[in-house]
Design a protein around this motif. Structure first.
Motif, PDB file in Angstrom:
ATOM      1  N   THR A   1       0.831  -1.204   0.000  1.00 16.42           N
ATOM      2  CA  THR A   1       0.000   0.000   0.000  1.00 16.42           C
ATOM      3  C   THR A   1       0.865   1.253   0.000  1.00 16.42           C
ATOM      4  O   THR A   1       0.602   2.197  -0.754  1.00 16.42           O
ATOM      5  CB  THR A   1      -0.947   0.005   1.219  1.00 16.42           C
ATOM      6  N   GLU A   2       1.919   1.276   0.798  1.00 18.57           N
ATOM      7  CA  GLU A   2       2.804   2.436   0.845  1.00 18.57           C
ATOM      8  C   GLU A   2       3.516   2.656  -0.486  1.00 18.57           C
ATOM      9  O   GLU A   2       3.664   3.789  -0.936  1.00 18.57           O
ATOM     10  CB  GLU A   2       3.845   2.262   1.950  1.00 18.57           C
ATOM     11  N   ALA A   3       3.961   1.584  -1.119  1.00 15.82           N
ATOM     12  CA  ALA A   3       4.734   1.700  -2.360  1.00 15.82           C
ATOM     13  C   ALA A   3       3.867   2.003  -3.569  1.00 15.82           C
ATOM     14  O   ALA A   3       4.257   2.768  -4.447  1.00 15.82           O
ATOM     15  CB  ALA A   3       5.528   0.413  -2.605  1.00 15.82           C
ATOM     16  N   PHE A   4       2.679   1.397  -3.633  1.00 14.06           N
ATOM     17  CA  PHE A   4       1.888   1.483  -4.849  1.00 14.06           C
ATOM     18  C   PHE A   4       0.478   2.010  -4.647  1.00 14.06           C
ATOM     19  O   PHE A   4      -0.259   2.189  -5.614  1.00 14.06           O
ATOM     20  CB  PHE A   4       1.795   0.111  -5.517  1.00 14.06           C
ATOM     21  N   GLY A   5       0.062   2.191  -3.412  1.00 13.03           N
ATOM     22  CA  GLY A   5      -1.323   2.604  -3.176  1.00 13.03           C
ATOM     23  C   GLY A   5      -2.248   1.415  -3.360  1.00 13.03           C
ATOM     24  O   GLY A   5      -1.823   0.271  -3.315  1.00 13.03           O
ATOM     25  N   GLY A   6      -3.509   1.697  -3.558  1.00 14.50           N
ATOM     26  CA  GLY A   6      -4.464   0.628  -3.805  1.00 14.50           C
ATOM     27  C   GLY A   6      -5.179   0.173  -2.558  1.00 14.50           C
ATOM     28  O   GLY A   6      -5.049   0.768  -1.490  1.00 14.50           O
ATOM     29  N   PRO A   7      -5.932  -0.908  -2.683  1.00 15.89           N
ATOM     30  CA  PRO A   7      -6.779  -1.371  -1.578  1.00 15.89           C
ATOM     31  C   PRO A   7      -5.965  -1.984  -0.445  1.00 15.89           C
ATOM     32  O   PRO A   7      -4.789  -2.284  -0.586  1.00 15.89           O
ATOM     33  CB  PRO A   7      -7.667  -2.428  -2.241  1.00 15.89           C
ATOM     34  N   LYS A   8      -6.648  -2.194   0.668  1.00  9.60           N
ATOM     35  CA  LYS A   8      -6.053  -2.856   1.832  1.00  9.60           C
ATOM     36  C   LYS A   8      -6.876  -4.095   2.158  1.00  9.60           C
ATOM     37  O   LYS A   8      -7.952  -4.304   1.617  1.00  9.60           O
ATOM     38  CB  LYS A   8      -6.062  -1.914   3.031  1.00  9.60           C
ATOM     39  N   GLY A   9      -6.330  -4.896   3.071  1.00 12.64           N
ATOM     40  CA  GLY A   9      -7.074  -6.042   3.578  1.00 12.64           C
ATOM     41  C   GLY A   9      -7.394  -7.079   2.519  1.00 12.64           C
ATOM     42  O   GLY A   9      -6.587  -7.366   1.633  1.00 12.64           O
ATOM     43  N   PHE A  10      -8.606  -7.631   2.609  1.00 16.64           N
ATOM     44  CA  PHE A  10      -9.021  -8.692   1.697  1.00 16.64           C
ATOM     45  C   PHE A  10      -9.025  -8.215   0.242  1.00 16.64           C
ATOM     46  O   PHE A  10      -8.663  -8.966  -0.659  1.00 16.64           O
ATOM     47  CB  PHE A  10     -10.405  -9.218   2.088  1.00 16.64           C
ATOM     48  N   ALA A  11      -9.406  -6.968   0.009  1.00 18.46           N
ATOM     49  CA  ALA A  11      -9.438  -6.443  -1.366  1.00 18.46           C
ATOM     50  C   ALA A  11      -8.036  -6.450  -1.967  1.00 18.46           C
ATOM     51  O   ALA A  11      -7.854  -6.759  -3.143  1.00 18.46           O
ATOM     52  CB  ALA A  11     -10.034  -5.041  -1.389  1.00 18.46           C
TER      53      ALA A  11
END
Length: 143
Positions: free
Chosen positions: A107-117
Motif C-alpha cells: 500500500t505504501e509503495a503502490f497505493g491501492g486497496p487494503k485487507g481482503f481487497a
C-alpha cells in the motif's frame, strides 16, 4: 507477512519453460505492470513497475535452486518469492509461483486497496501473470 501461492500447467517441456523464465525480456510480456526489464548483472534485474497509478524502479536479485528461481527485491518495497518448475511428464510442466509481501508495504509503495481487497487483487494479478507466461512459452514453442 502474507504469502500467496498459485500454479498453472503448461504444454512445454521443463527445460523450455526454464529457459524462458530466465530471460528478462519476457517479464514485460507476462508480468502485469512491468513496463521495462533489463539485466543488471549476472543475478540482478532492474524492473520499472507501474501499479496503483505509480511507477517505481525495483532491483531484483535472483538465485537458482535446482528448477526453482528465488527472487527478492534489493531496492524499493520488500518483496520476495519463488517460481518453481515441476515436470508433469516429458512435454508438460507445472509452474508454481509463491509471492511473499507485507500488505502495508504494498500500500505504501503502490497505493491501492487494503485487507481482503488487496489480497484478492494480488491473487488475480498472479493468476493473470501465470496465464500470460503459459501463453508466451507455448506460443514460442510453436515457432
Amino acid at each position: 507477512m502474507s504469502t500467496l501461492e498459485e500454479h498453472i500447467d503448461i504444454d512445454v517441456p521443463l527445460d523450455k519453460a526454464w529457459e524462458t523464465l530466465h530471460r528478462a525480456d519476457t517479464y514485460t510480456r507476462c508480468v502485469g505492470g512491468v513496463r521495462e526489464a533489463r539485466s543488471a548483472g549476472e543475478r540482478r534485474t532492474h524492473l520499472d513497475v507501474e501499479a496503483g497509478g505509480r511507477t517505481r524502479g525495483l532491483d531484483v536479485e535472483t538465485t537458482d535452486r535446482g528448477k526453482e528461481l528465488a527472487w527478492k527485491t534489493t531496492s524499493g518495497p520488500d518483496l520476495a518469492g519463488t517460481v518453481s518448475l515441476l515436470p508433469i511428464d516429458r512435454e508438460h510442466t507445472r509452474v508454481q509461483a509463491r509471492f511473499e509481501y507485507e500488505p502495508d508495504t504494498i500500500t505504501e509503495a503502490f497505493g491501492g486497496p487494503k485487507g481482503f481487497a488487496q489480497h484478492a487483487a494480488i491473487e488475480r494479478g498472479v493468476r493473470s501473470d501465470l496465464q500470460q507466461f503459459k501463453e508466451l512459452v507455448e506460443r514460442e514453442r510453436k515457432r
